[in-house]
Motif scaffolding. Structure first.
Motif, mmCIF file in Angstrom:
data_model
loop_
_atom_site.group_PDB
_atom_site.id
_atom_site.type_symbol
_atom_site.label_atom_id
_atom_site.label_comp_id
_atom_site.label_asym_id
_atom_site.label_seq_id
_atom_site.Cartn_x
_atom_site.Cartn_y
_atom_site.Cartn_z
ATOM 1 N N PRO A 1 -23.376 95.520 41.744
ATOM 2 C CA PRO A 1 -23.214 95.840 40.228
ATOM 3 C C PRO A 1 -23.051 97.688 40.500
ATOM 4 N N ALA A 2 -23.400 98.283 42.002
ATOM 5 C CA ALA A 2 -23.587 99.903 42.185
ATOM 6 C C ALA A 2 -23.301 99.963 43.509
ATOM 7 N N ASP A 3 -23.047 101.444 44.019
ATOM 8 C CA ASP A 3 -22.769 101.727 45.166
ATOM 9 C C ASP A 3 -24.354 102.053 46.186
ATOM 10 N N GLY A 4 -24.866 101.756 46.710
ATOM 11 C CA GLY A 4 -26.845 102.721 47.542
ATOM 12 C C GLY A 4 -26.512 101.600 48.589
ATOM 13 N N ILE A 5 -27.920 102.040 48.404
ATOM 14 C CA ILE A 5 -28.853 101.709 49.251
ATOM 15 C C ILE A 5 -29.661 99.647 48.882
ATOM 16 N N ILE A 6 -29.584 98.532 49.337
ATOM 17 C CA ILE A 6 -30.345 97.436 48.569
ATOM 18 C C ILE A 6 -31.929 98.284 48.847
ATOM 19 N N SER A 7 -33.301 98.452 48.036
ATOM 20 C CA SER A 7 -33.840 99.295 48.072
ATOM 21 C C SER A 7 -35.692 97.627 48.362
ATOM 22 N N MET A 8 -35.018 96.800 47.379
ATOM 23 C CA MET A 8 -35.973 96.146 47.633
ATOM 24 C C MET A 8 -35.100 94.716 46.996
ATOM 25 N N VAL B 1 -20.270 104.770 38.887
ATOM 26 C CA VAL B 1 -19.743 103.850 37.972
ATOM 27 C C VAL B 1 -20.250 102.217 38.234
ATOM 28 N N ASN B 2 -20.731 101.708 37.211
ATOM 29 C CA ASN B 2 -21.741 100.620 37.477
ATOM 30 C C ASN B 2 -20.502 99.613 37.136
ATOM 31 N N ARG B 3 -20.958 98.552 37.387
ATOM 32 C CA ARG B 3 -19.720 97.380 37.345
ATOM 33 C C ARG B 3 -20.529 96.089 37.835
ATOM 34 N N ALA B 4 -19.931 95.278 36.483
ATOM 35 C CA ALA B 4 -20.136 93.898 36.289
ATOM 36 C C ALA B 4 -19.842 92.640 37.758
ATOM 37 N N PHE C 1 -18.525 98.713 33.576
ATOM 38 C CA PHE C 1 -19.316 98.423 32.212
ATOM 39 C C PHE C 1 -20.575 99.701 31.805
ATOM 40 N N GLY C 2 -20.586 100.369 33.087
ATOM 41 C CA GLY C 2 -21.337 101.753 32.465
ATOM 42 C C GLY C 2 -21.886 102.571 33.726
ATOM 43 N N LEU C 3 -22.333 103.531 33.494
ATOM 44 C CA LEU C 3 -22.759 105.361 34.230
ATOM 45 C C LEU C 3 -24.013 105.258 34.113
ATOM 46 N N ILE C 4 -24.701 106.097 35.490
ATOM 47 C CA ILE C 4 -25.809 107.062 34.790
ATOM 48 C C ILE C 4 -25.691 108.159 35.673
ATOM 49 N N ARG C 5 -26.694 108.947 35.474
ATOM 50 C CA ARG C 5 -26.435 110.534 35.482
ATOM 51 C C ARG C 5 -27.324 111.218 35.473
ATOM 52 N N PHE C 6 -28.345 111.624 36.942
ATOM 53 C CA PHE C 6 -27.143 111.260 37.971
ATOM 54 C C PHE C 6 -28.488 110.865 39.335
ATOM 55 N N GLY C 7 -28.580 109.933 40.109
ATOM 56 C CA GLY C 7 -29.317 109.045 40.610
ATOM 57 C C GLY C 7 -30.042 108.209 39.775
ATOM 58 N N SER C 8 -30.098 107.330 40.451
ATOM 59 C CA SER C 8 -30.729 106.061 39.626
ATOM 60 C C SER C 8 -30.512 104.899 40.384
ATOM 61 N N ARG C 9 -31.000 103.577 40.001
ATOM 62 C CA ARG C 9 -31.214 102.363 40.803
ATOM 63 C C ARG C 9 -30.316 100.919 39.168
ATOM 64 N N LEU C 10 -29.899 99.976 40.170
ATOM 65 C CA LEU C 10 -29.478 99.037 39.722
ATOM 66 C C LEU C 10 -29.849 97.986 39.636
ATOM 67 N N ASP C 11 -30.916 97.072 38.942
ATOM 68 C CA ASP C 11 -31.410 95.553 39.568
ATOM 69 C C ASP C 11 -30.493 94.857 39.255
ATOM 70 N N THR D 1 -24.552 98.741 49.714
ATOM 71 C CA THR D 1 -23.758 97.953 48.997
ATOM 72 C C THR D 1 -22.163 98.834 48.138
ATOM 73 N N VAL D 2 -21.607 98.322 47.466
ATOM 74 C CA VAL D 2 -20.322 99.121 47.337
ATOM 75 C C VAL D 2 -19.886 98.188 46.267
ATOM 76 N N ALA D 3 -20.038 99.201 45.092
ATOM 77 C CA ALA D 3 -19.732 98.145 44.349
ATOM 78 C C ALA D 3 -18.650 97.520 43.783
ATOM 79 N N GLY D 4 -18.443 96.288 42.954
ATOM 80 C CA GLY D 4 -17.079 96.011 42.634
ATOM 81 C C GLY D 4 -16.995 95.184 43.902
ATOM 82 N N GLU D 5 -17.250 94.873 45.488
ATOM 83 C CA GLU D 5 -16.830 94.592 46.439
ATOM 84 C C GLU D 5 -17.934 93.948 47.633
ATOM 85 N N THR D 6 -19.163 94.795 47.538
ATOM 86 C CA THR D 6 -20.058 93.528 48.441
ATOM 87 C C THR D 6 -20.867 92.687 47.626
#
Length: 230
Positions: free
Chosen positions: A68-75, A106-109, A181-191, A208-213
């Motif tokens: 659901p998000a771009d970033g790094i898998i932290s846990m 930008v967060n994706r389902a 489906f959503g967005l967070i400002r500025f710096g965050s996490r998706l579980d 990870t790449v949101a909507g692709e990975t």
């Protein structure tokens, strides 16, 4: 693809007023002292890139759980989904993706299905990469029911500098995997909470790449339950 498409990305409408504010401050900084103005230019460009909303190509194979998000898998660990989603008290596999201020926010389902519950809870703003952020930080939780009746939860968690979580959908809305489906400002996490027995296909530290990975395959053989000591 044109060369400009590599650097110029579409911007989410939520970012328009922030870029305008940064640009206005930059003009004032130029008036005060030119070196400060160039710092303002850099920050304005960063603000534009923070709100970038590039198109993504979501895998079309059914039964995949998508990041659901771009970033790094932290846990990756067992955890009980937020109680207010009504998904029961049993721990599920939770995959946490940490987003820095340089990631697209930008967060994706993660799956296709119907939104059955949404729950917002205010909280603190500790570093989103910490485990206690799941419990203590401001968060917005969604439960998505799949066609086969199973559920996947996705939780937006505010971070150290995040001050607003946005959710664009309502209970009862259908979502397609990879849909915004959503967005967070500025710096965050998706579980993301997987259904019982579903095994992750990713590892801690992976980008990870949101909507692709692909995070998991719901059609893969379910892992046997771990017997309780007793």
């Amino acid at each position: 693809m044109r060369m400009t498409d590599t650097f110029l990305k579409p911007m989410h409408p939520e970012g328009y007023r922030f870029v305008a504010i940064f640009a206005a401050i930059t003009l004032v900084l130029f008036w005060l002292w030119e070196p400060l103005g160039w710092i303002g230019v850099i920050l304005t460009i960063w603000c534009y890139y923070f709100f970038r909303d590039p198109e993504r190509v979501t895998p079309t194979r059914p039964n995949l759980v998508i990041s659901p998000a771009d970033g790094i898998i932290s846990m990756i660990e067992p955890a009980v989904p937020p109680e207010d989603l009504g998904m029961g008290p049993e721990p599920l596999t939770r995959i946490s993706v940490f987003m820095s201020v340089f990631n697209c926010h930008v967060n994706r389902a993660p799956v296709s299905g119907e939104v059955t519950a949404i729950s917002y809870r205010p909280g603190t703003f500790v570093n989103a990469s910490l485990d206690k952020a799941s419990e203590d930080n401001e968060r917005n939780s969604l439960a998505i029911r799949l066609a086969d009746g199973r559920q996947v939860a996705v939780v937006q968690i505010a971070g150290l500098v995040a001050r607003r979580i946005l959710c664009f959908v309502k209970v009862g809305a259908p979502l397609a995997a990879g849909e915004r489906f959503g967005l967070i400002r500025f710096g965050s996490r998706l579980d993301t909470y997987l259904p019982p027995g579903v095994v992750p296909l990713v590892s801690v530290g992976q980008t990870t790449v949101a909507g692709e990975t692909v995070l998991a395959d719901l059609s893969a053989p379910v892992a046997p339950a771990t017997p309780r000591a007793g």
